[in-house]
Design an enzyme around this catalytic site. Structure first.
Site, PDB file in Angstrom:
ATOM      1  N   ASP A 147      -3.327   0.366   6.087  1.00 53.01           N
ATOM      2  CA  ASP A 147      -4.106  -0.213   4.984  1.00 53.01           C
ATOM      3  C   ASP A 147      -3.479  -1.511   4.484  1.00 53.01           C
ATOM      4  O   ASP A 147      -4.193  -2.457   4.123  1.00 53.01           O
ATOM      5  CB  ASP A 147      -4.211   0.790   3.837  1.00 53.01           C
ATOM      6  CG  ASP A 147      -5.191   1.914   4.137  1.00 53.01           C
ATOM      7  OD1 ASP A 147      -5.903   1.823   5.158  1.00 53.01           O
ATOM      8  OD2 ASP A 147      -5.242   2.888   3.364  1.00 53.01           O
ATOM      9  N   HIS A 204      -5.960   5.047   5.756  1.00 53.76           N
ATOM     10  CA  HIS A 204      -5.322   5.989   4.835  1.00 53.76           C
ATOM     11  C   HIS A 204      -3.874   6.275   5.194  1.00 53.76           C
ATOM     12  O   HIS A 204      -3.328   7.308   4.807  1.00 53.76           O
ATOM     13  CB  HIS A 204      -6.113   7.301   4.721  1.00 53.76           C
ATOM     14  CG  HIS A 204      -7.482   7.114   4.134  1.00 53.76           C
ATOM     15  ND1 HIS A 204      -7.684   6.548   2.891  1.00 53.76           N
ATOM     16  CD2 HIS A 204      -8.706   7.411   4.635  1.00 53.76           C
ATOM     17  CE1 HIS A 204      -8.983   6.518   2.640  1.00 53.76           C
ATOM     18  NE2 HIS A 204      -9.624   7.018   3.674  1.00 53.76           N
ATOM     19  N   GLU A 230       0.830   5.790  -0.075  1.00 57.37           N
ATOM     20  CA  GLU A 230       0.142   7.079  -0.056  1.00 57.37           C
ATOM     21  C   GLU A 230       0.885   7.985  -1.032  1.00 57.37           C
ATOM     22  O   GLU A 230       2.111   7.873  -1.181  1.00 57.37           O
ATOM     23  CB  GLU A 230       0.131   7.689   1.350  1.00 57.37           C
ATOM     24  CG  GLU A 230      -0.526   6.814   2.416  1.00 57.37           C
ATOM     25  CD  GLU A 230      -1.959   6.440   2.090  1.00 57.37           C
ATOM     26  OE1 GLU A 230      -2.658   7.254   1.451  1.00 57.37           O
ATOM     27  OE2 GLU A 230      -2.377   5.330   2.470  1.00 57.37           O
ATOM     28  N   ASP A 251       0.856  -1.185   0.000  1.00 60.73           N
ATOM     29  CA  ASP A 251       0.000   0.000   0.000  1.00 60.73           C
ATOM     30  C   ASP A 251       0.892   1.236   0.000  1.00 60.73           C
ATOM     31  O   ASP A 251       1.973   1.229   0.613  1.00 60.73           O
ATOM     32  CB  ASP A 251      -0.935   0.041   1.208  1.00 60.73           C
ATOM     33  CG  ASP A 251      -2.018   1.105   1.033  1.00 60.73           C
ATOM     34  OD1 ASP A 251      -3.041   0.803   0.395  1.00 60.73           O
ATOM     35  OD2 ASP A 251      -1.820   2.237   1.507  1.00 60.73           O
TER      36      ASP A 251
END
Length: 444
Positions: free
Chosen positions: A153, A148, A12, A10
């Site tokens: 996540d 998030h 961001e 994951d």
């Protein structure tokens, strides 16, 4: 599943597409299909400002990443962790596009199989109200600590992945891993059967969003092959990533040939103006040549912006094209240019009476029509063919060839064809085709 190694990922980011945006955080959880084998997580300095709305969503701000490593600093480690493993993520094409793009910039070529937990969950856990990570985890009682954020996540995705593997009694995951794992290249929300039902023949295809609205129109000589090609690479551009996120379904119309598909594509783009179509949006006639009778009884020419409910004698993309044609007509038929251009307030010096002038105008119009050919084109295979009509230089419509015998008349064709709007792009296609295949052209 012990012999299969996975990397559950994951990230961001600063925005929604890889080209022009950066990674702010990455988490990789190494998994053998039964349990976690290792973990890696770090903030990343994206070397660009983090937008405020991203900070609101993730909690990651510019101060937090100021002293964090750049992606180049961790690229070798990331590449080694992902190599020889199955890349697993929720909405996998998003994460994969960013990481592949960043690794390429650092000189590493990532080329591994992918698995999307959205697509897997839909197959193994059908009927849930939503397959977003938050809603899906809520439905199956997985808590997310640090929503998030990359590790929060990724950890939730790892638990979701374990539940998918445990509940996969029909072997869906194994099927996804066979061959080149083509299904993983499809948009997250697009079921594979939309691709499978496409025929291998010419036609026009339509991409629809979640509400059924058409967002892209394309043409193909082989519908299934062409649609697959849209999703066969992981382009990190904004337009491609936006399209991948928005495609939910596909419909199509079969055509008798590539020419008919090209024409139908042009018609549909101009009619629907889909969000993701760029081509042909500039191809349209802006002006038309019209006639009208003035208050003194003179039939006058006028070049105007195209009128929706008036039929022009001819159409033009540019104003000067119409003016050039009209000047040639005025010169050839000795028309008074004051009666062809501009507004007349004083008719005192117009010595020619209206009836003589109008006769010249009629001859000019007749000559214009005679110069514009009327013909039909037969196109397609023996069992699946169409007739395209050009009437006085304008595209008129299409009819199935099977409805007519050998001695077709213009009147029969007009009665049975489906009318379509004319434009210079379609005209050009048909004229080129007629020149290339004169044996398929019938003059009327």
């Amino acid at each position: 599943m012990f012999s299969v190694m996975y990397a559950i990922v994951d990230i961001e980011t600063t925005g929604g597409f890889a080209n022009g945006n950066g990674i702010t955080e990455i988490a990789i959880i190494l998994h053998n299909g039964m349990e976690v084998e290792g973990k890696f997580q770090t903030l990343i300095n994206p070397n660009q400002r983090i937008p405020h709305f991203i900070t609101v969503l993730t909690g990651i701000d510019n101060f937090m990443v100021a002293d964090a490593p750049t992606f180049e600093d961790v690229a070798e480690n990331v590449f080694n962790l992902l190599s020889n493993r199955i890349f697993v993520a929720h909405n996998v094409n998003f994460d994969y596009s960013f990481i592949k793009h960043q690794l390429q910039a650092c000189g590493y070529e990532l080329n591994v199989k992918k698995l999307c937990t959205v697509r897997m969950a839909r197959k193994v856990m059908p009927g849930l109200p939503s397959y977003s990570l938050g809603n899906l985890c809520r439905s199956i009682s997985i808590s997310i600590e640090g929503r998030h954020r990359a590790y929060g996540d990724a950890a939730a995705t790892a638990l979701l992945f374990e539940k998918i593997l445990a509940g996969d009694s029909e072997g869906h995951v194994a099927k996804m891993l066979k061959g080149k794992n083509k299904e993983q290249y499809l948009p997250t929300h697009l079921p594979a059967y939309y691709i499978e039902q496409l025929p291998m023949m010419p036609g026009v295809y339509y991409f629809h969003d979640s509400k059924g609205k058409i967002i892209y129109v394309g043409k193909a000589t082989n519908l299934q092959k062409r649609v697959k090609s849209h999703f066969s690479n992981n382009d990190g551009g904004k337009r491609k990533q936006d399209l991948l996120r928005k495609v939910y379904s596909i419909t199509h119309k079969e055509c008798s040939s590539e020419l008919v598909a090209l024409i139908l594509e042009s018609i549909e783009i101009r009619k629907l103006w889909p969000e993701f179509n760029r081509s042909q949006k500039g191809f349209h006639q802006s002006y038309g040549l019209y006639t009208y009778e003035d208050r003194k009884g003179y039939v006058r020419f006028a070049i105007e912006k195209k009128k929706q409910h008036l039929n022009p004698l001819y159409t033009f993309n540019l104003l000067h094209e119409g003016q050039t044609l009209l000047r040639k007509m005025a010169e050839e038929f000795e028309l008074n240019e004051r009666l062809c251009f501009g507004v007349i307030n004083d008719y005192a010096d117009i010595v020619e009476d209206a009836s003589l002038h109008n006769d010249k105008v009629l001859k000019a119009i007749t000559a214009l029509h005679e110069q514009l050919p009327t013909f039909a084109i037969f196109d397609g295979t023996y069992n699946h063919s169409s007739i395209l009509l050009m009437n006085k230089g304008k595209f008129s419509g299409i009819a199935p060839k099977g409805e007519f015998g050998e001695d077709i008349t213009l009147e029969q064709l007009k009665e049975r064809m489906t009318p379509h709007p004319d434009n210079d792009y379609i005209r050009g296609l048909i004229y080129q085709y007629a020149e290339k295949y004169p044996e398929r052209k019938i003059l009327f």
